[in-house]
Each structure stands twice: as C-alpha cells, then as structure tokens.
Write a protein that holds these residues in place. Structure first.
Motif, short mmCIF file in Angstrom:
data_model
loop_
_atom_site.label_atom_id
_atom_site.label_comp_id
_atom_site.label_asym_id
_atom_site.label_seq_id
_atom_site.Cartn_x
_atom_site.Cartn_y
_atom_site.Cartn_z
N THR A 21 0.84 -1.20 0.00
CA THR A 21 0.00 0.00 0.00
C THR A 21 0.88 1.26 0.00
O THR A 21 0.58 2.23 -0.70
N ASP A 111 -5.54 -2.65 -4.86
CA ASP A 111 -4.79 -3.05 -3.67
C ASP A 111 -5.48 -4.29 -3.09
O ASP A 111 -6.69 -4.46 -3.27
N ASP A 112 -4.73 -5.13 -2.43
CA ASP A 112 -5.27 -6.36 -1.82
C ASP A 112 -6.10 -7.15 -2.83
O ASP A 112 -7.26 -7.50 -2.58
MG LIG Z 1 -1.85 -2.75 2.37
#
Ligand SMILES: [Mg+2]
Ligand SMILES: Nc1ncnc2c1ncn2[C@@H]1O[C@H](COP(=O)(O)OP(=O)(O)OP(=O)(O)O)[C@@H](O)[C@H]1O
Length: 223
Positions: A21, A111-112
């Motif tokens: 991140t 993200d993720d």
């Molecule tokens: Mg993260």
C-alpha cells in the motif's frame, strides 16, 4: 517506471506489512504530481480502504470499496475501453498517433487483489480482453497482492497469468520464495518493508527501496 510507454501494466507482490500500500501511495502521488486529470484517471479497487483520499478528485475516475461497486465500475470502464478499440480501417500512422479517441489514460489500481479474487467469477475478468490492447486504448493495470498462496491461486487466475505472460513490470517485495517465480525470473524473499526487486524491460532487474514518507499517509486526508 513509465507505464505509459513501456510495459503498460505492473504487478506488485508482497506479504502483509511488506509495503504494498505504501508503494501504491508513493506511485500515485508521483503520478498525480506529474500528470493532470486530463491525462490520467485512476479507477481504484481497494476493499480495505487503505488508499481512501489518496487520489485527488481531479484524477479520480471511480473508487470501489466492495465487489458490488467494483462490478458497476468495471462495466462502465469496459464500455469506454471498447469504444477506444481501433477500427478495422485504421492506418499504421493513425494507430501510432492514437487519433481515433481522446481522453485520459485509465489506470486501474487494485490493492489487496487477493480479496477481490481472480477466479472465473472475478469482477475484473472483463478486463482480460483489453490487456493486449493496452497501449492503443490507454489502459493500465497496477495490481498488488500477497505472495502467500500465489503458487496455488495464480493457476486459475487468468488476469494475472496474462499480465505475467505479457511481460508486465513487477515489484517483488517480501514473501516466501517457495511460492515460486512471480515476475520475470524473480521469486520473493524475506526483506524489510519497502525493499523489493523491480523488474522492467528498460533496465536490468534491480533491488530497490521504495521511497516512503509519513506525509504520504496523511496528505490524502488533508487534501
Ligand atoms: Mg496494504
Ligand atoms: N518503503 C518503505 N520504507 C520504509 N518503511 C516502509 C516502507 N513501506 C512500508 N513501510 C513500513 O511498513 C508498514 C506496512 O506497510 P504497508 O501498509 O504499505 O504494507 P502492506 O503490504 O500494504 O501490508 P498489508 O498487506 O497488511 O496491507 C508501514 O506502515 C511502514 O511502517
């Protein structure tokens, strides 16, 4: 790293706490400082809301924090990208100059990704067809996921498999080497946060430390 002229797409691999991140924040803030909202537009899929507020309104196309929202945005973006596919009558010169459409390059930032899921039911599946046309239609995917489970889940993941085959750029942060080759010929290794191997076509593979400032964590909220 210049996704506009080189690889088009980027895969970021790293286990929890490896700096995925933080990398996305650094990269987004660099992009935003160099390009206007007319030039680049971010479509963000971020189920944990770690990037909330990172993209200024001017540069933000859409922000999806759950699969329902993501499905809607994927449909809208796909429709837009389909309009941008080159007509069959196009000449090489027109193709090179990208004269048949106008608008910002679209950067899909995920993200993720492990939470989004990559199987046949993935909300991102419609984008697979656009991957090879990325440069012609101004479409880029920047996707971050865990290393853990890669060896098992990536076999059924068409999107990541295609990105790997196409020679997308890669950043391999900390993780278990036993998960196998992730980008280029790189496996993960246990590394400090923000440390990773950057794989690009332009430069030899190298070990880097991602720039990190605490400011980046709060600047989005302040904007
Ligand atoms: Mg993260
Ligand atoms: N480039 C960096 N340089 C120094 N420290 C960093 C860097 N990137 C991350 N860190 C440290 O590691 C912590 C975790 O980073 P980050 O939240 O980006 O990891 P992550 O991979 O997104 O983790 P998760 O999978 O849990 O979301 C940060 O809060 C910071 O303390």
């Amino acid at each position: 790293m210049d996704l506009a002229t080189d690889e088009s797409h980027l895969l970021v691999f790293g286990d929890s706490g490896s700096g995925k991140t933080s990398f996305l924040r650094t990269w987004i803030s660099a992009m935003v400082s160099r390009r206007s909202g007319w030039e680049v537009r971010f479509v963000v899929a971020d189920y944990r809301r770690s990037l909330l507020g990172q993209v200024p309104d001017e540069h933000l196309g859409a922000y999806a924090a759950d699969s329902e929202a993501l499905k809607v945005y994927v449909e809208q973006v796909s429709a837009k990208l389909r309009e941008r596919l080159p007509p069959s009558t196009i000449t090489p010169r027109e193709l090179a100059a990208r004269t048949w459409w106008e608008g910002p390059d679209i950067y899909l930032v995920v993200d993720d990704y492990d939470l989004v899921g990559g199987g046949p039911q993935s909300p991102l599946r419609p984008f697979v067809e656009f991957l090879p046309h990325a440069r012609d239609i101004g479409f880029h995917i920047v996707l971050a996921r865990r290393v853990a489970g890669s060896s098992r889940t990536l076999m059924t993941d068409l999107l990541v498999a295609r990105m790997q085959e196409m020679g997308s750029a890669g950043l391999v942060l900390s993780g278990d080497r036993r998960e196998g080759v992730l980008v280029g010929d790189q496996r993960a290794a246990v590394r400090p946060p923000g440390r990773g191997v950057l794989v690009t076509r332009r430069a030899p593979t190298e070990l880097i430390q991602v720039a990190f400032t605490e400011d980046l964590m709060t600047s989005g909220a302040a904007r």
